[in-house]
Design a protein around this motif. Structure first.
Motif: not given
Length: 337
Positions: A17-18, A225-230
């Motif tokens: 995701m990042w 949503l995916g990158g920062y959340g993870l």
């Protein structure tokens, strides 16, 4: 799902995701200026998250609100502007990811005196080896004909420093709140920041193309949503050194993304750098066999009551603290692309 798979899935999800953020930056800046992409990215995601928080009745203290606002300025405002603006100048997505991946060395070096984190010698060696891998790929890109202007490479460097500041602030202040609530605050701050910047530069109006909105959807769902959340979830669970080491895998992953989507070739230097980065991550993340025995013995003593258990600061103690943080309500805080 076996509990042993959770750390691996969190780590793999973060890397994928990042990396998507760098690809999204290239997709978006092919359609519109960087400020246009960033403004609409955060207007969309801030609206979605705000609606969800209102529906769930999420609350946050004044202290946590102020801290997450500061994190939004650093981890999203400063970091993402540098990455997306670099793509606009012609810096390849893979190269931008590599420059930004210098973050592990800076974050880990500063985490020792500022946060008191313990870093093993093998972790330090792995981070230095990773720097060598980054240098191989960046050097090969700089020598490529038709590369971006030299000052374009300063943009992801500045982005990396902004993310380092956000990472250390989060680890030192440890603001509360769920991942979704924290992301909502950070994205709202970023929406105000980039909408104002786009309006001031006359770039707020979005182009009427399907490609632009596809790029916005990409960076909203995968990168934000995916990158920062993870990112914040992994940081709360594993600490600065291990999460920073995972970021060394984002440049080679980005190179694969860009090869598949844009047919950007990977030269010998890029392939060599990828291999070196893989070795670096293995050095930092793989468990040490020489310390496995003592860890097992300490855990056995703790279960039988014949010993004090893991001493504070040990790997076992650190894992227990991380597990307690996760079990206490996922105090992962939200905060490439």
């Amino acid at each position: 799902m076996p509990r042993s798979l959770v750390p691996a899935l969190l780590a793999a999800g973060l890397v994928v995701m990042w990396s998507s953020g760098f690809v999204g930056a290239e997709l978006g800046t092919r359609q519109a200026p960087a400020t246009t992409l960033l403004a609409w990215r955060f207007l969309v995601v801030a609206g979605v998250l705000a609606a969800w928080c209102l529906y769930r009745g999420a609350r946050m203290s004044g202290r946590d609100l102020a801290l997450h606002a500061a994190l939004g300025v650093l981890a999203q405002g400063g970091y993402l502007y540098g990455v997306v603006a670099a793509a606009q100048t012609g810096v390849a997505a893979g190269t931008s990811a590599l420059v930004a991946s210098l973050q592990p060395l800076v974050a880990t070096a500063l985490a020792v005196p500022l946060l008191g984190e313990r870093v093993r010698f093998r972790q330090v060696a792995g981070l230095v080896v990773g720097l060598g891998g980054v240098g191989l790929v960046v050097g090969s890109e700089l020598l490529r004909p038709g590369s971006a202007p030299w000052w374009g490479y300063a943009l992801p460097f500045g982005a990396m420093l902004s993310l380092v500041a956000a990472t250390l602030l989060e680890r030192r202040a440890r603001p509360g709140g769920s991942v979704v609530a924290a992301l909502a605050v950070q994205c709202a701050v970023s929406a105000v920041l980039f909408t104002g910047l786009a309006a001031a530069t006359g770039t707020l109006a979005p182009p009427a193309t399907a490609g632009f909105w596809a790029a916005v959807a990409w960076v909203v769902v995968l990168s934000t949503l995916g990158g920062y959340g993870l990112y914040w979830a992994n940081l709360a669970r594993f600490g600065v050194a291990r999460v920073s080491a995972l970021l060394y895998l984002t440049p080679p992953t980005t190179l694969v993304w860009t090869w598949v989507m844009f047919r950007e070739s990977m030269g010998v230097g890029a392939l060599a750098g990828t291999a070196v980065c893989a070795v670096a991550v293995a050095l930092v993340l793989l468990p040490s066999g020489s310390r496995a025995g003592p860890r097992v013995l300490r855990r056995a003593r703790a279960r039988t009551g014949t010993g004090a258990g893991a001493r504070p600061g040990s790997e076992a103690g650190t894992g227990a603290q991380a597990g307690a943080q996760a079990g206490a309500g996922a105090r992962a805080r939200a905060g490439r692309g």
